[in-house]
Design a protein around this motif. Structure first.
Motif, PDB file in Angstrom:
ATOM      1  N   GLY A 108     143.647  71.927  41.377  1.00  0.00           N
ATOM      2  CA  GLY A 108     143.297  73.032  40.511  1.00  0.00           C
ATOM      3  C   GLY A 108     141.838  73.394  40.692  1.00  0.00           C
ATOM      4  N   PHE A 109     141.193  73.772  39.601  1.00  0.00           N
ATOM      5  CA  PHE A 109     139.805  74.202  39.633  1.00  0.00           C
ATOM      6  C   PHE A 109     138.908  73.185  38.927  1.00  0.00           C
ATOM      7  CE2 PHE A 109     140.208  78.521  41.225  1.00  0.00           C
ATOM      8  CZ  PHE A 109     141.515  78.866  40.920  1.00  0.00           C
ATOM      9  N   GLY A 110     137.632  73.260  39.196  1.00  0.00           N
ATOM     10  CA  GLY A 110     136.663  72.538  38.395  1.00  0.00           C
ATOM     11  C   GLY A 110     135.786  71.570  39.168  1.00  0.00           C
ATOM     12  N   LEU A 111     134.469  71.698  38.980  1.00  0.00           N
ATOM     13  CA  LEU A 111     133.477  70.776  39.520  1.00  0.00           C
ATOM     14  C   LEU A 111     132.411  70.627  38.448  1.00  0.00           C
ATOM     15  CD1 LEU A 111     132.325  69.175  41.995  1.00  0.00           C
ATOM     16  CD2 LEU A 111     131.151  71.284  42.636  1.00  0.00           C
ATOM     17  N   ALA A 112     132.022  69.388  38.127  1.00  0.00           N
ATOM     18  CA  ALA A 112     131.085  69.177  37.026  1.00  0.00           C
ATOM     19  C   ALA A 112     130.272  67.914  37.265  1.00  0.00           C
ATOM     20  CB  ALA A 112     131.827  69.077  35.694  1.00  0.00           C
ATOM     21  N   TRP A 113     129.139  67.837  36.577  1.00  0.00           N
ATOM     22  CA  TRP A 113     128.427  66.564  36.506  1.00  0.00           C
ATOM     23  C   TRP A 113     128.310  66.162  35.045  1.00  0.00           C
ATOM     24  CZ3 TRP A 113     123.313  65.383  34.713  1.00  0.00           C
ATOM     25  CH2 TRP A 113     122.528  66.467  34.329  1.00  0.00           C
ATOM     26  N   TYR A 114     128.349  64.866  34.817  1.00  0.00           N
ATOM     27  CA  TYR A 114     128.352  64.312  33.480  1.00  0.00           C
ATOM     28  C   TYR A 114     127.065  63.527  33.266  1.00  0.00           C
ATOM     29  CZ  TYR A 114     133.264  65.622  33.106  1.00  0.00           C
ATOM     30  OH  TYR A 114     134.433  66.335  33.048  1.00  0.00           O
ATOM     31  N   GLU A 115     126.241  64.048  32.385  1.00  0.00           N
ATOM     32  CA  GLU A 115     124.950  63.442  32.102  1.00  0.00           C
ATOM     33  C   GLU A 115     125.137  62.234  31.185  1.00  0.00           C
ATOM     34  OE1 GLU A 115     120.739  64.683  29.891  1.00  0.00           O
ATOM     35  OE2 GLU A 115     122.495  66.013  29.831  1.00  0.00           O
ATOM     36  N   GLN A 116     124.629  61.089  31.639  1.00  0.00           N
ATOM     37  CA  GLN A 116     124.732  59.889  30.815  1.00  0.00           C
ATOM     38  C   GLN A 116     123.687  59.905  29.702  1.00  0.00           C
ATOM     39  OE1 GLN A 116     124.190  55.040  31.011  1.00  0.00           O
ATOM     40  NE2 GLN A 116     124.959  56.068  32.853  1.00  0.00           N
ATOM     41  N   LYS A 117     124.142  59.545  28.511  1.00  0.00           N
ATOM     42  CA  LYS A 117     123.276  59.364  27.363  1.00  0.00           C
ATOM     43  C   LYS A 117     123.445  57.928  26.857  1.00  0.00           C
ATOM     44  CE  LYS A 117     121.910  63.745  26.795  1.00  0.00           C
ATOM     45  NZ  LYS A 117     120.487  64.179  26.829  1.00  0.00           N
ATOM     46  N   HIS A 154     128.440  68.987  32.199  1.00  0.00           N
ATOM     47  CA  HIS A 154     127.762  70.204  32.637  1.00  0.00           C
ATOM     48  C   HIS A 154     128.595  70.798  33.775  1.00  0.00           C
ATOM     49  CE1 HIS A 154     124.227  69.238  30.243  1.00  0.00           C
ATOM     50  NE2 HIS A 154     124.223  68.026  30.772  1.00  0.00           N
ATOM     51  N   MET A 155     129.215  71.947  33.511  1.00  0.00           N
ATOM     52  CA  MET A 155     130.055  72.570  34.530  1.00  0.00           C
ATOM     53  C   MET A 155     129.207  73.158  35.651  1.00  0.00           C
ATOM     54  SD  MET A 155     133.231  72.129  33.858  1.00  0.00           S
ATOM     55  CE  MET A 155     133.869  73.280  35.088  1.00  0.00           C
ATOM     56  N   ILE A 156     129.663  72.958  36.867  1.00  0.00           N
ATOM     57  CA  ILE A 156     129.053  73.557  38.046  1.00  0.00           C
ATOM     58  C   ILE A 156     129.896  74.741  38.511  1.00  0.00           C
ATOM     59  CG2 ILE A 156     128.318  73.162  40.431  1.00  0.00           C
ATOM     60  CD1 ILE A 156     128.145  70.138  39.672  1.00  0.00           C
ATOM     61  N   MET A 157     131.204  74.544  38.532  1.00  0.00           N
ATOM     62  CA  MET A 157     132.134  75.584  38.983  1.00  0.00           C
ATOM     63  C   MET A 157     133.448  75.411  38.248  1.00  0.00           C
ATOM     64  SD  MET A 157     133.538  76.357  42.852  1.00  0.00           S
ATOM     65  CE  MET A 157     134.500  74.833  42.925  1.00  0.00           C
ATOM     66  N   ASP A 158     133.930  76.492  37.660  1.00  0.00           N
ATOM     67  CA  ASP A 158     135.226  76.447  36.988  1.00  0.00           C
ATOM     68  C   ASP A 158     136.179  77.387  37.716  1.00  0.00           C
ATOM     69  OD1 ASP A 158     137.286  75.990  35.192  1.00  0.00           O
ATOM     70  OD2 ASP A 158     136.032  76.162  33.435  1.00  0.00           O
ATOM     71  N   ASN A 171     130.040  80.927  37.654  1.00  0.00           N
ATOM     72  CA  ASN A 171     129.849  79.663  38.352  1.00  0.00           C
ATOM     73  C   ASN A 171     128.565  79.675  39.170  1.00  0.00           C
ATOM     74  OD1 ASN A 171     132.423  78.912  37.375  1.00  0.00           O
ATOM     75  ND2 ASN A 171     133.402  79.915  39.128  1.00  0.00           N
ATOM     76  N   ALA A 172     128.106  78.512  39.548  1.00  0.00           N
ATOM     77  CA  ALA A 172     126.882  78.388  40.336  1.00  0.00           C
ATOM     78  C   ALA A 172     126.998  79.214  41.611  1.00  0.00           C
ATOM     79  CB  ALA A 172     126.632  76.918  40.683  1.00  0.00           C
ATOM     80  N   GLY A 173     126.048  80.114  41.815  1.00  0.00           N
ATOM     81  CA  GLY A 173     126.037  80.930  43.010  1.00  0.00           C
ATOM     82  C   GLY A 173     127.165  81.928  43.111  1.00  0.00           C
ATOM     83  N   GLY A 174     127.933  82.110  42.034  1.00  0.00           N
ATOM     84  CA  GLY A 174     129.076  83.022  42.076  1.00  0.00           C
ATOM     85  C   GLY A 174     130.217  82.509  42.922  1.00  0.00           C
TER      86      GLY A 174
END
Length: 654
Positions: free
Chosen positions: A501-510, A522-526, A532-535
């Protein structure tokens, strides 16, 4: 050793292949979007009043009548559409595809969207739009563009038994909600899947398509794997919306795509790379790098061949080679890895023989095929990792199989014997997409990640399953990366969210004062409905890795689209989109959400990725090269040496 050969998977397995249609925006780029400001471009038929108001097509059946239709003026044969609909009171509704005229009226493929009557039919209407007869359509034969797919070329189960293996379980890779929870798109129910997916009195979202002689429809993410249309792919006619019963129907956000238009982009290669295709054919979904012939130069292993550096124009067989037709056959090798397990300076090769894992022993320069030994029993995961998870300086094999996540480790005295299996998880459901290895809690021990969370490796000597920490990392994508994205000293997680499917993300650790770890997405591309980043937008992020591609000391994301992941079919989201390969360059930016952003660079648009992506410095010149093997061939993308970080190219988006 290599005896398992298949054409198509068994029909039973193919029927289980599934994916989720989104509960909102379409999984495709439509040619036409309707704003429903008027009925221009449509005409009516039958006993119903239709009007366009407030951005909706509203149909009201006439009292005592059998209902009526809103018919598009333009005709199509193969089409994909998306629309939201809402029934009031006891309305009946549905969509007619290929509404073809007959001497006495009209016929077509009817997708019923009425409570208690969800399904696809062959429908026959009279000249006034009254239904004369309908026949329930039979299931199509799996992930194919035709309703009757040819059977497997050989007896798959018998061959697997000959290898000491059980039949492949490819279907389980895409079952609904497999361990991930995800973002509302983890999977969909099959035929007869429990309660109705319809939201009574509320908006429902449907995607439907008819292609050759297969029709598929999904309501709110649940539907069938496909039915045969019975018109042999020759039907041709408009879309028609239906209302009947005693209530109104409302349609909004209708869009469609003419599937007769197939687009192949002009080939593009980033100016920061030089492309070399070392094989034209589909052999494997993975490639590895090692000095196979012990001459001090790195070679490439992909499927049945190793390619000798530095030119990579000469190849040798590891085992009997076989090409695969991407439209109807799956290449057997999901993953290839190389390591000198015998300690003699000659690297051996690990290969997933379509689910069991074999080791092929390097013959130390002898001009012959290599001896193979089955060392890991059949697995279920489509992703296999090759990481040093136990800290002994040698890579192990991490996988999902037998209902658990585990890693396998060889006997140093004889790596050809069955490898020892070390369970990571308790028995339960295993997601066949999305796994990673990294030190999440910075205790010096590698942890294991899945789409559902991470398993904390216990201190040495502690037995039993690892402690599990649930986190929603999507519904299961490719290899998951662990590194400090934003420079705050805490390891973050980078992952694709859906392999199909779709979706690329990074998950910030707290981490709070008590040491409790949480993650912020934090979504990069959906998908196509988001910014999305850079269209950039593409689906099927099935292969991914992370490496410093631009020399700034921060790992970047190397990822792309797995083209025709389930053969030449519409089993997945946007299956015919360009087969792209991208680098998403990590940029630490205090103004960005989480303190980092990613800038996409299109590397190539005609190859894509398989199950893995490999980055290596093949020449030893300090440049990061990308090696892929897909159903479009095996490629090297030679990186150019750089003295300062390379600027990403913003051109040639898919």
């Amino acid at each position: 050793m290599r005896k398992l050969t298949i054409g198509l998977l068994t029909v039973a397995a193919l029927l289980l292949l599934s994916r989720a249609f989104a509960d909102g925006p379409p999984d495709f780029q439509p040619d036409v979007k309707f704003t429903a400001t008027s009925l221009q471009g449509w005409h009516t038929l039958g006993d119903a009043d239709w009007q366009a108001k407030n951005g909706e097509y509203v149909g009201t059946p006439k009292l005592g009548g059998s209902g009526g239709w809103l018919v598009l003026d333009k005709s199509y044969q193969d089409i994909q559409l998306a629309v939201s609909f809402r029934c009031t009171a006891a309305c009946r509704t549905g969509i007619l595809l290929r509404a073809q005229k007959t001497p006495d009226g009209m016929k077509g493929t009817y997708v019923s969207l009425t409570e208690g009557d969800l399904g696809s039919y062959k429908a026959l209407l009279d000249s006034k739009g009254n239904e004369i007869h309908r026949d329930k359509l039979e299931p199509a034969a799996g992930a194919s563009r035709t309703a009757v797919a040819p059977g497997p070329s050989t007896n798959l189960a018998a061959q697997a038994a000959g290898l000491g293996a059980s039949p492949p379980q490819a279907a389980s890779a895409d079952q609904a909600g497999a361990g991930g929870g995800g973002r509302g798109r983890g999977g969909r129910g099959g035929r007869g899947a429990g309660s109705s997916p319809l939201h009574a009195g509320d908006w429902n979202f449907v995607e439907a398509l008819v292609d050759t002689d297969v029709v598929k429809a999904n309501v709110n993410g649940i539907g069938s794997e496909g039915d045969g249309t019975t018109d042999n792919g020759s039907g041709f006619g408009p879309i028609a919306l239906y209302v009947g019963g005693t209530g109104e129907v409302h349609f909004k956000d209708l869009s469609y795509k003419d599937l007769a238009n197939r687009k192949e982009p002009k080939e593009y290669v980033s100016p920061n790379y030089v492309a070399q295709r070392i094989s034209d054919y589909s052999y494997a979904w993975s490639a590895a790098v090692a000095d196979v012939n012990h001459d001090g130069i790195k070679d490439i292993i992909a499927g049945p061949f190793y390619y000798l550096g530095p030119d990579y124009t000469v190849r040798h067989e590891l085992y009997h080679s076989q090409t695969f037709s991407p439209g109807t056959e799956y290449a057997l090798d999901m993953a290839n890895f190389a390591f000198d397990y015998h300690g003699n300076g000659w690297p051996d090769v690990l290969s997933t023989d379509f689910r069991p894992i074999s080791i092929y022993v390097n013959p130390k320069g002898e001009s012959r095929r290599w001896d193979g030994y089955l060392v890991v029993p059949p697995i279920t995961s489509e992703l296999v990792l090759f990481k040093d998870i136990d800290g002994d300086g040698k890579p192990e094999v991490e996988y999902g199989g037998g209902g658990i996540y585990a890693y396998a480790k060889p006997d140093p005295s004889d790596p050809t014997k069955p490898w020892a299996i070390h369970p990571i998880s308790e028995p339960g459901r295993v997601n066949n997409h999305g796994m990673g290895v990294g030190d999440i809690n910075r205790d010096g021990r590698m942890d294991f990640l899945t789409s559902a969370g991470w398993y904390e490796q216990p201190p040495s000597g502690n037995s039993g399953p690892w402690q599990f920490h649930p986190v929603d990392f999507g519904s299961g994508g490719a290899e998951m990366c662990v590194y400090d994205v934003n420079g705050d000293g805490l390891p973050d997680v980078v992952t694709s969210l859906q392999a199909h499917g779709f979706g690329l993300a990074w998950y910030e650790q707290k981490k709070d004062k008590s040491g409790n770890i949480t993650f912020v997405q934090h979504m990069i591309m959906d998908n196509y409905a988001t910014t999305n980043a850079g269209g950039v937008t593409f689906s099927e992020l099935h292969g991914m890795t992370c490496a410093d591609m631009d020399g700034d000391g921060i790992p970047d994301i190397v990822v792309g689209k797995r083209y025709w992941a389930h053969l030449d079919s519409y089993s997945d989201a946007d299956p015919y989109g360009p087969a792209v390969l991208y680098v998403f360059h990590a940029v630490r930016d205090p103004k960005a959400p989480g303190g980092a952003r990613f800038e996409p660079e299109l590397i190539h648009n005609r190859s894509g990725v398989g199950s893995t992506v490999t980055v290596a410095d093949l020449k030893g010149d300090g440049a990061a090269d990308i090696i892929t093997s897909t159903n479009k061939g095996t490629y090297i993308f030679w990186g150019k040496p750089h003295k300062k970080p390379v600027q990403a190219s913003s051109t040639a988006k898919p």
